[in-house]
Each structure stands twice: as C-alpha cells, then as structure tokens.
Enzyme design. Structure first.
Site: not given
Length: 232
Positions: A104-107
C-alpha cells in the site's frame, strides 16, 4: 470470494475478539506491522505468533500491509532499496508463518511507475507462489496517467499480483461524497479496460464518512460504527 479488512492497531489478543464479531465474514486480515525505515528497509513491529496461530485456526489468512503512509520520500526510499526490502518481506513471511503481503504505497508519481512495478515483481519472485501478493491502487475514474494515479501500471502490476485492490474512497476534496456510486463504477470500469482479469479486482470500501466545513477542504473522518451507533 475475497473479503479482507485492514487492522491498524497491531495484533494483540483484542484483535481476536474483533474478528470473532464479524461472524465469519472475513477470510483475510491485514494488520499493520510492516513499516518502512528511512533507509528504505523493513521495520517489523511486534507481531504475536500465538495470535497469528489463533487466526489460522479460524481459517483466516494473515496478510500484513506495507505502507509509506502517504510519505513520498519514504516510498521512494523503499523503491531505491527494493531488492533488499523484497528479501526482508520474504524472510518475515517465512519467520512468522504469514500468508503474504499487501503493498500500500501511495503518493508517488508517474516517474516512479517502472520502479514500483519492478518492486512488485521482486516481491512476487521472493516469496513462495502459494503466498499472496496484493497491491492497493488508486481509484482512477478518468484514466489519469500523471500524478499519484500515474504511479500505478495496472496492467503490469496484475501480472505479478494476485489481487489489485482499488481504493474506492476519498472521492471529494471539498464537501461531497466519499464514494459515490457513479464514481466507484467508473473506477472499476477503468481498471477492467487495462487487460485485468475481473477475478483479480478487489473493491476497497470506506468504513467512514466525512464531516465537512462548508467552503473548506478540511474535514473530519467519522467511522461507520459511530454513525451506526448514532454517536457521531
């Protein structure tokens, strides 16, 4: 059927009580004991092996999530150190008898797309095939290819991941719905245009709403259980 819930408060014995209250609805739980250090390596927070065994006795898979918590620098450090990080994830899964990992790696941005896809490839390669790899991806109803939506190559991620979990929430920046039906439907339709099997698509649902201040972007998240109990 894939039915999973994140859990954000470690993995103490109280978690067993919460799971039991779902009356068998879940088949996967995803606790938060995978973290990213500032050098991009894995930080493993305490996980109780006895609790993991208790969940397994309930026929539940335990698939912790790895998140940068919207910290762009941290996400990029993880990608730069992706070979070691993938190996560390594999070791933790084996050591704790876990059932896989949710990434869950975002931005990040479109500039990070290839490295992120390669990280998922390395994770898949590093852990046994019967262990699960899932990836949280942005809801993208308009097919954006720039910004943080552009960091996800849906088609190629699906080649390595067992599931793509569409984060179908946080629709509005100003006062508005968290996940309107039309917006969610368009997000699903876009993913399906990316040559992805419907069996790999998981719809992420919000367990919260928002209390908005008129004319402002600031808002307060209100958990669903408070709404249901009329305490909000």
């Amino acid at each position: 059927m894939f039915q999973m819930s994140y859990y954000y408060s470690g993995l103490g014995w109280d978690f067993i009580q919460h799971v039991d209250q779902t009356n068998g609805v879940l088949n996967v739980v995803s606790p938060d004991f995978f973290y990213i250090r500032k050098d991009g390596s894995l930080l493993l927070r305490s996980a109780n092996p006895d609790v993991i065994k208790a969940l397994h006795r309930r026929k539940l898979k335990v698939v912790p999530f790895l998140s940068n918590h919207w910290d762009q620098d941290l996400g990029r450090f993880a990608l730069m150190n992706r070979v070691l990080l993938a190996k560390q994830i594999s070791h933790a899964i084996e050591e704790l008898d876990l059932d896989g990992v949710n990434i869950d790696i975002e931005n990040l941005t479109e500039k990070d797309r290839n490295l992120f896809t390669d990280f998922i490839r390395l994770v898949r390669k590093s852990i046994p095939r019967h262990k699960e790899v899932s990836v949280a991806v942005a809801a993208n109803p308009f097919g954006w290819t720039k910004g943080w939506h552009g960091s996800y190559d849906y088609e190629y991620l699906a080649k390595y991941a067992d599931y793509l979990m569409v984060m179908a929430y946080d629709e509005s920046r100003l006062a508005g719905p968290t996940a309107s039906v039309g917006w969610v439907e368009k997000s699903i339709q876009y993913v399906l245009t990316q040559k992805i099997s419907p069996q790999k698509l998981v719809l992420g649902l919000p367990f919260y709403g928002r209390c908005w201040m008129e004319g402002q972007s600031a808002s307060q998240a209100i958990p669903l259980y408070l709404v249901v109990s009329k305490k909000a």
